[in-house]
Design an enzyme around this catalytic site. Structure first.
Site, PDB file in Angstrom:
ATOM      1  N   VAL A   1       0.847  -1.193   0.000  1.00 13.12           N
ATOM      2  CA  VAL A   1       0.000   0.000   0.000  1.00 13.12           C
ATOM      3  C   VAL A   1       0.884   1.244   0.000  1.00 13.12           C
ATOM      4  CG1 VAL A   1      -1.731   1.275   1.343  1.00 13.12           C
ATOM      5  CG2 VAL A   1      -1.753  -1.220   1.351  1.00 13.12           C
ATOM      6  N   CYS A   2       0.453   2.286  -0.717  1.00 15.12           N
ATOM      7  CA  CYS A   2       1.083   3.612  -0.621  1.00 15.12           C
ATOM      8  C   CYS A   2      -0.020   4.667  -0.766  1.00 15.12           C
ATOM      9  CB  CYS A   2       2.206   3.780  -1.644  1.00 15.12           C
ATOM     10  SG  CYS A   2       1.657   3.884  -3.358  1.00 15.12           S
ATOM     11  N   ARG A   3       0.334   5.864  -1.178  1.00 14.64           N
ATOM     12  CA  ARG A   3      -0.657   6.927  -1.280  1.00 14.64           C
ATOM     13  C   ARG A   3      -1.586   6.710  -2.471  1.00 14.64           C
ATOM     14  NH1 ARG A   3      -1.949  11.939  -3.420  1.00 14.64           N
ATOM     15  NH2 ARG A   3      -0.364  11.744  -5.021  1.00 14.64           N
TER      16      ARG A   3
ATOM     17  N   GLY B   1      -0.654   4.247  -5.236  1.00 18.14           N
ATOM     18  CA  GLY B   1      -0.444   2.966  -5.899  1.00 18.14           C
ATOM     19  C   GLY B   1       0.852   2.848  -6.678  1.00 18.14           C
TER      20      GLY B   1
ATOM     21  N   MET C   1      -3.970   4.649  -0.649  1.00 21.33           N
ATOM     22  CA  MET C   1      -4.791   5.160   0.445  1.00 21.33           C
ATOM     23  C   MET C   1      -5.811   6.195  -0.031  1.00 21.33           C
ATOM     24  SD  MET C   1      -4.220   3.453   3.138  1.00 21.33           S
ATOM     25  CE  MET C   1      -5.089   4.456   4.350  1.00 21.33           C
TER      26      MET C   1
END
Length: 103
Positions: free
Chosen positions: A66-68, A70, A94
């Site tokens: 997961v990141c901000r 993708g 996210m």
């Protein structure tokens, strides 16, 4: 070889967590982004720290990155896949997470 990684939607990942599946959720954002809100079951390992902290992951369990948005998690997923992990990228990051977050 083409850059191919497995992907999962935020809704699908949320369902896995709600069902209590034995998985790892790794957030590769920076600490200040993590502090703004993260998936409660996630573990923070910033992307640049991933190679040095690879031993914190269980190669026997699926890993969801997961990141901000993708993009960083896509790179992390490719890296882990190349190392033999069952890694999947959460598309949308996210920004697309519909579930609860912790701060």
């Amino acid at each position: 070889m083409e850059d191919q990684v497995k992907e999962i939607t935020p809704e699908q990942l949320m369902a896995k967590l709600e069902q209590g599946e034995d998985i790892q959720v790794i957030d590769v954002r920076e600490p200040e982004e993590w502090n703004e809100g993260h998936i409660p079951q996630a573990k923070l390992i910033p992307l640049m720290s991933l190679p040095a902290r690879i031993d914190e992951l269980d190669v026997e369990k699926p890993v969801y990155m997961v990141c901000r948005s993708g993009a960083r998690s896509h790179r992390a997923t490719q890296y882990l896949t190349d190392l033999g992990y069952d890694a999947t990228n959460m598309v949308g990051g996210m920004l697309a997470w519909p579930g609860k977050v912790e701060q």
